[in-house]
Design a protein around this motif. Structure first.
Motif, short mmCIF file in Angstrom:
data_model
loop_
_atom_site.label_atom_id
_atom_site.label_comp_id
_atom_site.label_asym_id
_atom_site.label_seq_id
_atom_site.Cartn_x
_atom_site.Cartn_y
_atom_site.Cartn_z
N ARG A 100 0.83 -1.20 0.00
CA ARG A 100 0.00 0.00 0.00
C ARG A 100 0.87 1.25 0.00
O ARG A 100 0.61 2.19 -0.75
N GLU A 143 -8.77 -1.31 -0.97
CA GLU A 143 -9.04 0.10 -1.27
C GLU A 143 -10.49 0.48 -1.00
O GLU A 143 -10.89 1.60 -1.30
N LYS A 199 -14.06 1.23 1.28
CA LYS A 199 -14.32 2.07 2.45
C LYS A 199 -14.20 1.28 3.75
O LYS A 199 -14.09 1.85 4.82
N SER A 201 -11.68 -0.60 4.45
CA SER A 201 -10.26 -0.93 4.66
C SER A 201 -9.61 -0.11 5.77
O SER A 201 -8.40 -0.19 5.97
N LYS A 202 -10.40 0.68 6.48
CA LYS A 202 -9.83 1.45 7.59
C LYS A 202 -10.87 1.60 8.69
O LYS A 202 -12.07 1.56 8.47
N TYR A 224 -9.85 6.03 10.61
CA TYR A 224 -8.77 6.60 9.79
C TYR A 224 -7.47 5.82 9.86
O TYR A 224 -6.43 6.30 9.42
N ILE A 225 -7.49 4.65 10.44
CA ILE A 225 -6.29 3.80 10.48
C ILE A 225 -6.54 2.62 9.55
O ILE A 225 -7.53 1.90 9.69
N LYS A 226 -5.63 2.41 8.62
CA LYS A 226 -5.78 1.31 7.65
C LYS A 226 -5.70 -0.03 8.38
O LYS A 226 -4.97 -0.19 9.36
N ASN A 227 -6.46 -1.00 7.86
CA ASN A 227 -6.50 -2.33 8.48
C ASN A 227 -5.13 -3.01 8.47
O ASN A 227 -4.82 -3.76 9.39
N ASP A 228 -4.33 -2.77 7.44
CA ASP A 228 -3.00 -3.40 7.43
C ASP A 228 -2.12 -2.84 8.54
O ASP A 228 -1.37 -3.57 9.18
N THR A 229 -2.26 -1.54 8.84
CA THR A 229 -1.52 -0.94 9.94
C THR A 229 -2.02 -1.49 11.28
O THR A 229 -1.21 -1.79 12.17
N LEU A 230 -3.34 -1.64 11.41
CA LEU A 230 -3.88 -2.27 12.61
C LEU A 230 -3.35 -3.69 12.77
O LEU A 230 -3.04 -4.12 13.88
#
Length: 161
Positions: free
Chosen positions: A47, A66, A68, A70-71, A74-80
């Motif tokens: 990403r 990508e 709606k 996916s977060k 405001y934090i993306k799921n991959d970051t979580l």
């Protein structure tokens, strides 16, 4: 000769946790957390570098990552995912020290229950809302499910035995 030098380490490890089943559960928790960390880090890397994902199951992963959904806040799921698996990995390593074991296991149970429910929700979104699957998200859901089961067994093993 190597056995002579590794004997203190082996005795120390056996002293930390006598129960082999509990050690196996902790090791599997750490390994699963590491695999999840690799998976989530890969998604985050793709990403950040804006490279498209290649989906081995003939779906469009990019539609899922990508969307709606996916977060969260405001934090993306991959970051979580990276944060979740990093915390799991660290807490799993702390379990070897036998310090605050009950507190850590209770925390793991709470965190993993929430993560499991979130994964089930995201699977629902992929199937019914997006009608597309992301291979890497499915892998993460599988790992999260296994970690949840592992934690349930570890919880029962610690408090019932």
């Amino acid at each position: 000769m190597w056995l002579f030098y590794s004997l203190p380490l082996l005795l120390w490890l056996q002293h930390i946790r006598e129960d082999r089943m509990e050690i196996a559960l902790i090791v599997s928790l750490v390994v699963l957390a590491f695999l999840g960390l690799i998976n989530s880090s890969y998604l985050a890397y793709k990403r950040k570098t804006e490279q498209p994902l290649v989906c081995p199951i003939n779906h469009n992963c990019n539609v899922v990552i990508e969307s709606k959904w996916s977060k969260v806040f405001y934090i993306k799921n991959d970051t979580l995912g990276v944060m979740y698996y990093a915390v799991l990995f660290i807490l799993g390593l702390f379990l070897f020290s036998n310090i605050y074991t009950n507190l850590i296991i209770n925390g793991l149970l709470l965190i993993n229950t929430l993560a499991f429910l979130f994964s089930v929700f995201l699977l629902y979104v992929q199937k019914y809302k997006l009608k597309s699957y992301c291979f890497y998200c499915l892998i993460s859901a599988l790992i999260t499910s296994l970690v949840f089961l592992n934690t349930l067994i570890l919880y029962d093993w610690t408090f019932l035995v």
